[in-house]
Design an enzyme around this catalytic site. Structure first.
Site, PDB file in Angstrom:
ATOM      1  CD  GLN A 270      45.332  74.087  37.090  1.00 32.11           C
ATOM      2  OE1 GLN A 270      44.373  73.594  37.676  1.00 32.11           O
ATOM      3  NE2 GLN A 270      46.148  74.945  37.665  1.00 32.11           N
ATOM      4  CE1 TYR A 299      54.567  76.431  46.769  1.00 31.75           C
ATOM      5  CE2 TYR A 299      54.883  78.672  45.969  1.00 31.75           C
ATOM      6  CZ  TYR A 299      54.870  77.763  46.997  1.00 31.75           C
ATOM      7  OH  TYR A 299      55.150  78.188  48.273  1.00 31.75           O
ATOM      8  CD  GLU A 320      56.125  70.975  41.148  1.00 32.86           C
ATOM      9  OE1 GLU A 320      55.375  71.967  41.024  1.00 32.86           O
ATOM     10  OE2 GLU A 320      55.892  70.045  41.933  1.00 32.86           O
ATOM     11  CG  ASP A 367      49.342  77.859  39.975  1.00 33.20           C
ATOM     12  OD1 ASP A 367      48.441  77.822  40.829  1.00 33.20           O
ATOM     13  OD2 ASP A 367      49.220  77.370  38.840  1.00 33.20           O
ATOM     14  CB  CYS A 394      42.943  76.582  43.875  1.00 34.11           C
ATOM     15  SG  CYS A 394      44.197  75.794  44.880  1.00 34.11           S
TER      16      CYS A 394
HETATM   17  C1  LIG Z   1      48.338  74.340  41.908  1.00 35.17           C
HETATM   18  S1  LIG Z   1      49.693  73.400  41.282  1.00 35.17           S
HETATM   19  C2  LIG Z   1      50.269  74.483  40.022  1.00 35.17           C
HETATM   20  C3  LIG Z   1      51.086  73.845  38.936  1.00 35.17           C
HETATM   21  C4  LIG Z   1      51.324  74.656  37.665  1.00 35.17           C
HETATM   22  N1  LIG Z   1      51.642  76.044  37.928  1.00 35.17           N
HETATM   23  C5  LIG Z   1      50.170  74.519  36.695  1.00 35.17           C
HETATM   24  O1  LIG Z   1      49.466  75.488  36.420  1.00 35.17           O
HETATM   25  O2  LIG Z   1      49.956  73.416  36.191  1.00 35.17           O
HETATM   26  C6  LIG Z   1      50.822  73.543  42.582  1.00 35.17           C
HETATM   27  C7  LIG Z   1      52.158  72.856  42.373  1.00 35.17           C
HETATM   28  O3  LIG Z   1      52.989  73.184  43.494  1.00 35.17           O
HETATM   29  C8  LIG Z   1      53.822  72.065  43.767  1.00 35.17           C
HETATM   30  N2  LIG Z   1      54.310  72.250  45.150  1.00 35.17           N
HETATM   31  C9  LIG Z   1      53.688  71.955  46.315  1.00 35.17           C
HETATM   32  N3  LIG Z   1      54.437  72.349  47.354  1.00 35.17           N
HETATM   33  C10 LIG Z   1      55.559  72.913  46.849  1.00 35.17           C
HETATM   34  C11 LIG Z   1      56.707  73.525  47.434  1.00 35.17           C
HETATM   35  N4  LIG Z   1      56.843  73.622  48.754  1.00 35.17           N
HETATM   36  N5  LIG Z   1      57.662  74.010  46.612  1.00 35.17           N
HETATM   37  C12 LIG Z   1      57.523  73.920  45.262  1.00 35.17           C
HETATM   38  N6  LIG Z   1      56.460  73.341  44.652  1.00 35.17           N
HETATM   39  C13 LIG Z   1      55.484  72.851  45.434  1.00 35.17           C
HETATM   40  C14 LIG Z   1      52.918  70.881  43.533  1.00 35.17           C
HETATM   41  O4  LIG Z   1      53.688  69.717  43.294  1.00 35.17           O
HETATM   42  C15 LIG Z   1      52.124  71.340  42.292  1.00 35.17           C
HETATM   43  O5  LIG Z   1      52.775  70.939  41.112  1.00 35.17           O
END
Ligand SMILES: C[S@@+](CC[C@H](N)C(=O)[O-])C[C@H]1O[C@@H](n2cnc3c(N)ncnc32)[C@H](O)[C@@H]1O
Length: 437
Positions: A270, A299, A320, A367, A394
């Protein structure tokens, strides 16, 4: 067609001014919240009109007296000169109205964490280099460059790195990339910092080029903890591809509460450390009241949330898609002596079919990126025995869409908290708790 007068009563998720006239909604680029403008209609659709601002007729009463210039923003910050209390009002109303409209709720007010710092909060920035070697940022929705100076939104460590980089880029006569011809050298400059004062820079280059002397000078300036180079020759693609570590540490280290996190060049972290930590702590408050046996963290990025919540459940399943982030996450757990996290480095929508979901003592935490949850996840959770969900988002629109879908499976919206993580921009973060009795 005659020009019209519009009062800008809101700002949409894309930073456009919103106005209402004769029952129609108008969207206007480059309009300030609160101002009255003269505009001309560009495109008429069934339910809205796109208009172009001609000039300001009456200034916004919410404008702040600020000496900050566009060059000092170093990016797109649509609300930077709007009074902070109005920024908060806009963001709160966006969450409330979106959830009420799309998810059929009737919220009047929500919890809201105001920003603790309006400036100097960003720990990551992406810059471009102009054809005459000036560090620059993209204009919104275009490849036009704005030269930058003294960035006010980034941490002081990043500002120092920018100054040094700029001097050296001039000294070594390095040039940026030309998006119209596909020629040139430096496509992207990504700069990160941590609260330990560590800094990482990644150059994305358009072609192989001998920069040895520049690298030596940069290393001996002692301004960087870590430096990487990536080659990406694809036209107008600015993303990091294969990485080469040039000097310094391979990862930089950050701390949230009692936990340390190694951050590698591609991993998501973040951008506003203090405000994101507040979100995690609020999620932890929800979790403490639920006392789960297992937390399914979908995620999960570099497992920041999983690690922070590791003492609050017997087991955490961290899902993830980014394999590099999962590698970092495993190391981060080790670094913090945490042994109760299991990882799945596959898409969440696939993982959900493999995870045991028939225990009422399991809590799911989401998330996702802006597009929200995959339908398969909502279906599988809806049909499972899980009764408590925490959702960090977000994007209020996709959050509200997903709340509506969860409600069809008997979930109710219990808590909503807005967090001003992206201060001075139109972006908002929200955290909600859903439960079925
Ligand atoms: C908003 S970030 C949140 C990361 C973590 N929860 C944090 O607070 O740092 C969203 C995450 O979802 C992952 N992501 C995107 N598409 C995904 C999917 N289909 N399955 C699993 N993870 C995914 C991205 O790589 C990213 O790390």
């Amino acid at each position: 067609m005659e020009n019209i007068l519009l009062e800008i009563i809101d700002i949409d998720d894309n930073g456009r001014g919103v106005a209402k006239l004769d029952g129609m909604i108008y969207f206007v680029e480059n309009a300030k919240y609160g101002e009255t403008i003269e505009a001309t209609i560009i495109k008429e659709k069934k339910s809205f009109i796109i208009a172009k601002k001609i000039k300001t007729v009456k200034k916004s009463p919410f404008l702040e007296n600020t000496s900050i210039t566009e060059k000092q923003l170093c990016g797109v910050y649509d609300l930077f000169d709007i009074e902070y209390s109005k920024q908060v009002e806009l963001k709160k109303n966006n969450i409330i109205n979106t959830i009420n409209r799309i998810a059929g709720e009737s919220l009047n007010d929500i919890n809201f964490f105001e920003a603790d710092n309006r400036y100097g909060y960003r720990n990551k920035i992406e810059l471009k280099v102009s054809l005459d070697g000036k560090l620059s940022s993209f204009n919104r929705n275009s490849y036009d460059l704005v030269n930058i100076e003294n960035c006010v939104m980034t941490t002081s460590e990043i500002s120092d790195v920018i100054k040094k980089l700029q001097d050296l880029i001039f000294e070594y006569n390095l040039k940026g990339y030309d998006s119209s011809t596909g020629e040139g050298l430096i496509k992207n400059v990504i700069i990160r910092s941590t609260s330990f004062g560590e800094t990482m820079v990644i150059f994305v280059l358009n072609k192989e080029y001998n920069l040895k002397n520049f690298y030596i000078a940069l290393e001996s300036s002692n301004i960087l903890t870590s430096f990487y180079v990536s080659m990406n020759a694809q036209k107008n693609n600015y993303k990091i591809k294969d990485l080469v570590h040039v000097f310094g540490k391979k990862k930089i280290i950050e701390q949230l509460g009692e936990y340390k996190f190694n951050i590698s060049p591609k991993a998501f972290f973040q951008v506003n450390k203090n405000m994101s930590y507040k979100i995690y702590l609020e999620a932890q408050e929800y979790i403490k009241s639920l006392k789960p046996k297992t937390i399914v963290d979908l995620y999960s990025g570099v497992s920041t949330t999983s690690i922070i919540l590791s003492k609050n459940a017997e087991k955490i399943i961290s899902v993830e898609i980014n394999k590099d982030a999962v590698k970092d996450a495993r190391e981060n757990a080790k670094l913090n002596n945490i042994e109760n996290i299991e990882w799945m480095d596959i898409p969440a929508e696939v993982a959900i079919d493999e995870i045991e979901l028939d225990d009422e003592k399991t809590v799911a935490l989401f998330d996702p990126p802006r597009k929200g949850l995959d339908k398969n996840i909502i279906k599988k959770i809806g049909e499972s025995k899980i009764n408590n969900l925490i959702y960090i988002s977000c994007n209020p629109s996709t959050l509200a869409r997903d709340i509506k879908l969860f409600k069809e499976y008997g979930f109710r919206l219990l808590e909503v908290t807005g967090i001003d993580q992206f201060v001075n921009t139109v972006e908002i973060e929200a955290l909600i708790l859903l439960a079925r009795s």
